[in-house]
Write an enzyme that holds these catalytic residues in place. Structure first.
Site, PDB file in Angstrom:
ATOM      1  N   CYS A   2      12.175   5.182  -4.656  1.00 48.20           N
ATOM      2  CA  CYS A   2      11.677   5.865  -3.462  1.00 48.20           C
ATOM      3  C   CYS A   2      10.495   6.779  -3.821  1.00 48.20           C
ATOM      4  CB  CYS A   2      12.758   6.732  -2.861  1.00 48.20           C
ATOM      5  SG  CYS A   2      14.259   5.833  -2.521  1.00 48.20           S
ATOM      6  N   ARG A  27       5.397   2.114  -6.801  1.00 51.31           N
ATOM      7  CA  ARG A  27       6.719   2.462  -7.319  1.00 51.31           C
ATOM      8  C   ARG A  27       7.786   1.453  -6.894  1.00 51.31           C
ATOM      9  NH1 ARG A  27       7.501   8.107  -8.630  1.00 51.31           N
ATOM     10  NH2 ARG A  27       9.610   7.974  -7.839  1.00 51.31           N
ATOM     11  N   TRP A  74      13.541   2.722  -1.348  1.00 55.82           N
ATOM     12  CA  TRP A  74      13.969   1.597  -2.168  1.00 55.82           C
ATOM     13  C   TRP A  74      15.474   1.579  -2.002  1.00 55.82           C
ATOM     14  CZ3 TRP A  74      16.761   0.803  -6.854  1.00 55.82           C
ATOM     15  CH2 TRP A  74      16.482  -0.391  -7.529  1.00 55.82           C
ATOM     16  N   ASN A 100      14.924  11.528  -2.279  1.00 51.50           N
ATOM     17  CA  ASN A 100      14.991  10.546  -3.378  1.00 51.50           C
ATOM     18  C   ASN A 100      16.213  10.877  -4.200  1.00 51.50           C
ATOM     19  OD1 ASN A 100      12.564   9.557  -2.599  1.00 51.50           O
ATOM     20  ND2 ASN A 100      11.455  10.115  -4.480  1.00 51.50           N
ATOM     21  N   GLY A 101      16.875   9.863  -4.741  1.00 49.54           N
ATOM     22  CA  GLY A 101      18.052  10.104  -5.566  1.00 49.54           C
ATOM     23  C   GLY A 101      19.275   9.522  -4.897  1.00 49.54           C
ATOM     24  N   GLU A 487       9.115  -8.080 -25.930  1.00 50.03           N
ATOM     25  CA  GLU A 487       8.240  -7.471 -24.932  1.00 50.03           C
ATOM     26  C   GLU A 487       7.481  -8.543 -24.145  1.00 50.03           C
ATOM     27  OE1 GLU A 487       7.971  -4.858 -23.416  1.00 50.03           O
ATOM     28  OE2 GLU A 487       5.929  -4.743 -22.668  1.00 50.03           O
ATOM     29  N   LYS A 491       7.733  -9.084 -20.071  1.00 57.19           N
ATOM     30  CA  LYS A 491       6.542  -9.100 -19.197  1.00 57.19           C
ATOM     31  C   LYS A 491       6.564 -10.340 -18.319  1.00 57.19           C
ATOM     32  CE  LYS A 491       5.404  -5.938 -19.276  1.00 57.19           C
ATOM     33  NZ  LYS A 491       5.846  -4.864 -20.105  1.00 57.19           N
ATOM     34  N   GLU A 494       9.230 -10.201 -15.576  1.00 58.31           N
ATOM     35  CA  GLU A 494       8.955  -9.195 -14.545  1.00 58.31           C
ATOM     36  C   GLU A 494       7.973  -9.673 -13.483  1.00 58.31           C
ATOM     37  OE1 GLU A 494       7.736  -5.812 -17.173  1.00 58.31           O
ATOM     38  OE2 GLU A 494       8.986  -4.702 -15.770  1.00 58.31           O
ATOM     39  N   HIS A 510      21.010 -21.348 -34.418  1.00 60.21           N
ATOM     40  CA  HIS A 510      22.427 -20.981 -34.315  1.00 60.21           C
ATOM     41  C   HIS A 510      22.929 -21.078 -32.876  1.00 60.21           C
ATOM     42  CE1 HIS A 510      22.643 -19.899 -38.506  1.00 60.21           C
ATOM     43  NE2 HIS A 510      21.492 -19.236 -38.366  1.00 60.21           N
ATOM     44  N   LYS A 607       8.628   1.266 -10.424  1.00 58.88           N
ATOM     45  CA  LYS A 607       7.854   1.780 -11.558  1.00 58.88           C
ATOM     46  C   LYS A 607       8.663   2.795 -12.356  1.00 58.88           C
ATOM     47  CE  LYS A 607       4.436   2.289 -14.326  1.00 58.88           C
ATOM     48  NZ  LYS A 607       4.338   1.251 -15.366  1.00 58.88           N
TER      49      LYS A 607
HETATM   50  O1  M6R Z   1       9.120   5.218 -17.400  1.00 53.52           O
HETATM   51  P1  M6R Z   1       9.871   4.606 -18.531  1.00 53.52           P
HETATM   52  O2  M6R Z   1       9.016   4.285 -19.687  1.00 53.52           O
HETATM   53  O3  M6R Z   1      11.089   5.400 -18.939  1.00 53.52           O
HETATM   54  O4  M6R Z   1      10.421   3.208 -17.975  1.00 53.52           O
HETATM   55  C1  M6R Z   1      11.295   2.420 -18.738  1.00 53.52           C
HETATM   56  C2  M6R Z   1      11.414   1.048 -18.142  1.00 53.52           C
HETATM   57  O5  M6R Z   1      11.936   1.106 -16.858  1.00 53.52           O
HETATM   58  C3  M6R Z   1      10.052   0.333 -18.101  1.00 53.52           C
HETATM   59  O6  M6R Z   1       9.475   0.237 -19.368  1.00 53.52           O
HETATM   60  C4  M6R Z   1      10.209  -1.092 -17.523  1.00 53.52           C
HETATM   61  O7  M6R Z   1      10.925  -1.891 -18.415  1.00 53.52           O
HETATM   62  C5  M6R Z   1       8.816  -1.638 -17.222  1.00 53.52           C
HETATM   63  N1  M6R Z   1       8.786  -2.161 -15.910  1.00 53.52           N
HETATM   64  C6  M6R Z   1       8.415  -2.693 -18.177  1.00 53.52           C
HETATM   65  O8  M6R Z   1       7.210  -3.310 -17.853  1.00 53.52           O
END
Ligand code: M6R
Length: 612
Positions: A2, A27, A74, A100-101, A487, A491, A494, A510, A607
């Site tokens: 949010c 976000r 959200w 938010n929360g 990583e 990516k 996502e 394995h 985000k």
């Molecule tokens: O703000 P942060 O670095 O704590 O966020 C951690 C993860 O949520 C963040 O890295 C997430 O995995 C990204 N969307 C990756 O691209």
């Protein structure tokens, strides 16, 4: 997650609020709304869907109010719908609230209020807040100007969970109240006007002067004043902090997407993050840190704790700390760490990495480590973020605002900062040697080498066009390259929604090799000269089974055996993720574009993940 925006000043609030919401779109959200104080009372305009849908709501253009609150939701409690969108109001339509929360005890409060005659129109946890404020407001027989603040305070003390709340009341057209607990909220100080936001970039074009709040500090904003109160409503003083990011760094600057812009910003992000921490012939300095040799020698373990991409950066950090400092280092996922009763004492240093500095799991893990007696060090990109206020020490990546949900420049900046931190520790421990001297030289050359790696963009784009319709992909590597495989795979998932797995190359046989069949794409990273032959053998095993292969390497290998080889500049293995991730970032980006997806705002993702 949010997003919150608020405005009080002399201009029409609604365009400013909507503009702020548009800047918070990255976000992640599913509905949006605003509420202003008009001559005839509170306006409330909201709906599910995009922020721009707000422009279609009848009457929105006629709003004249100069004070208002706004929200992107959200969904957590209740599906995305007009009723569940924020702002929420109480039964008498005296208060508008955005939140938010998560209010964990909302059922209990809802029951209490229902017994008092209140009714509810939404499934949200938030709707209890305006009604609870109303309850306390009407119970208070005093009529002084703190009556609204008292009602908000009393309501907040009944809430369990996390919250950042903005409240306006039709009886107080010149005031707005905000409070936070475990959820981000910043206040931007203007001239005759003031701003609220859950995130700095949303209001950066209006002001650079920000106030940051501690948990349960209450704030009353008027056009010309901002008054802060502690949890007992005693007035307190706070200083503004100036944010150096410039407003244009939150714009696309001619790039099609924020993600692409941020990929190309990596040379600058690395340069700024390394800054003046060392030169080729000077020792590393962190002005924020004062670790002694005795303290570092006393450590039995370092934990690096983070989520997602930040956790992957942590894996590179472990590699560097163990190699340079010989201190056992473990990397943990924050959401696991906080519940697994980790062995921590005052001989443990816990390092927390978070781009946003607001990730709920990482903050909870930090609080736990402190309780258990560890020293805590935060690595974040956002000055004044929650994590920096909790940690004993904070150091910063200087990547500038990262807007795209998929993290790119934050990751490479975190990796470089962790390696520089490892050098700093090693030098305090008296372990400096020629290896460190040449590593420093390599670090200083990284921006130039990233620019080189970025030149592969067209080749990567071509390969992406060949494979964008695939359903599954595999990412393989050994040693440091396996952390990059992780990583790269994240990516891809996502932003392209393609299922992918990452594995240590030697582990494939394995089990997972059973999944390799004709045409499956296998991407491998080979940057470690000691391991390259081993990985090549593993890739032969998948080629034999019909896999299409993309190799990212800085080694001299026979390129003819693979479908595509991308050469990146050579560097020290400790910082090689910073170069080998570049083609993989571009690969995910181009696949997402080829599929016509929203690169910057992938489905279901936020985000900064400010709830558990
Ligand atoms: O703000 P942060 O670095 O704590 O966020 C951690 C993860 O949520 C963040 O890295 C997430 O995995 C990204 N969307 C990756 O691209």
């Amino acid at each position: 997650m949010c997003g919150i925006v608020g405005y009080i000043g002399n201009k029409k609030a609604s365009p400013i609020l909507i503009n702020g919401l548009l800047r918070l779109e990255y976000r992640g959200y599913d509905s949006a709304g605003i509420s202003t104080i008009e001559k005839e009372g509170l306006s409330l305009m909201k709906d599910k869907g995009r922020v721009k849908n707000l422009y279609n709501i009848e009457g929105i253009d006629n709003l004249e109010g100069t004070i208002g609150i706004a929200h992107t939701r959200w969904a957590t409690h209740g599906k995305p719908s007009k009723e569940n969108s924020h702002p929420h109001t109480d039964n008498s339509k005296t208060f508008s609230v955005v939140h938010n929360g998560i209010i964990e005890n909302y059922n209990e409060i809802r029951k209490f209020l229902s017994e008092k005659g209140y009714s509810f129109y939404s499934q949200t946890d938030t709707e209890v807040i305006p009604n609870l404020v109303h309850y306390y407001y009407t119970q208070d027989v005093q009529t002084d100007n703190l009556k609204l603040l008292r009602a908000v305070k009393n309501a907040c003390f009944d809430l369990k969970g996390s919250f950042a709340i903005e409240i306006i009341c039709k009886d107080y057209p010149d005031n707005m109240i905000v409070v936070r607990k475990d959820s981000p909220l910043v206040i931007g100080k203007g001239d005759g006007e003031n701003y609220i936001s859950s995130d700095i970039p949303a209001i950066l074009s209006f002001t650079r002067n920000f106030y940051f709040l501690e948990d349960l500090e209450f704030v009353v904003l008027s056009r010309n004043d901002i008054t802060f109160y502690d949890r007992n409503l005693n007035p307190i003083k706070k200083e503004t902090k100036t944010i150096e990011w410039n407003a244009s760094s939150s714009e696309k600057d001619g790039y099609e997407d924020f993600m692409l812009k941020e990929i190309y910003e990596q040379p600058t992000a690395i340069r700024e993050t390394v800054g003046a921490k060392f030169s080729e012939d000077s020792k590393c300095e962190f002005e924020e840190l004062n670790f002694s040799k005795e303290y570092l020698e006393s450590l039995n373990k370092i934990y690096i704790i983070a989520c997602g991409t930040a956790m992957h950066a942590g894996l590179a950090g472990k590699n560097a700390i163990e190699k340079l400092c010989k201190i056992p280092t473990e990397v943990d996922i924050a959401s696991e760490f906080r519940y697994r009763n980790p062995i921590i004492d005052n001989k443990t240093l816990c390092i927390f990495i978070s781009q946003s500095g607001e990730t709920a799991d990482t903050i909870a893990a930090l609080k736990l480590s402190k309780e258990k007696g560890a020293k805590t060090l935060a690595i974040t990109n956002v000055i004044g973020s929650s994590i920096t206020r909790e940690a004993d020490y904070s150091i910063y990546t200087h990547a500038g605002p990262e807007i795209a949900v998929a993290s790119t420049k934050a990751y490479t900046s975190q990796v470089v900062l962790l390696v520089v931190l490892a050098i700093y520790f090693a030098e305090i421990l008296g372990l400096e040697n020629s290896y460190i001297t040449s590593l420093k030289k390599e670090i200083l050359e990284l921006p130039k080498k990233i620019e080189e790696a970025l030149k592969n963009s067209e080749i990567v784009k071509d390969f992406s066009k060949k494979v964008y319709q695939e359903k599954d992909m595999f990412f393989l590597g050994r040693g440091i390259d396996e952390t990059v495989a992780k990583e790269g795979s994240l990516k891809l998932k996502e932003i392209s929604y393609i299922h992918s797995e990452s594995y240590p190359a030697g582990e494939l046989k394995h089990g997972p090799i059973a999944l390799i069949e004709n045409g499956v794409t296998v991407i491998s990273i080979m940057t470690d000269s000691n391991l390259v032959e081993k990985t090549v053998s593993n890739i032969q095993e998948v080629i034999t089974r019909g896999a299409k292969t993309l190799v990212i390497t800085n080694q001299n290998i026979d390129v003819n055996q693979f479908d595509m080889v991308i050469q990146i500049p050579d560097t020290n293995p400790l910082v090689s993720p910073i170069l080998s991730i570049i083609p993989l970032q571009l690969f995910s980006y181009y696949i997402s574009k080829e599929k016509g997806l929203d690169v910057d705002k992938p489905r279901n993702l936020a985000k900064s993940v400010t709830v558990e």
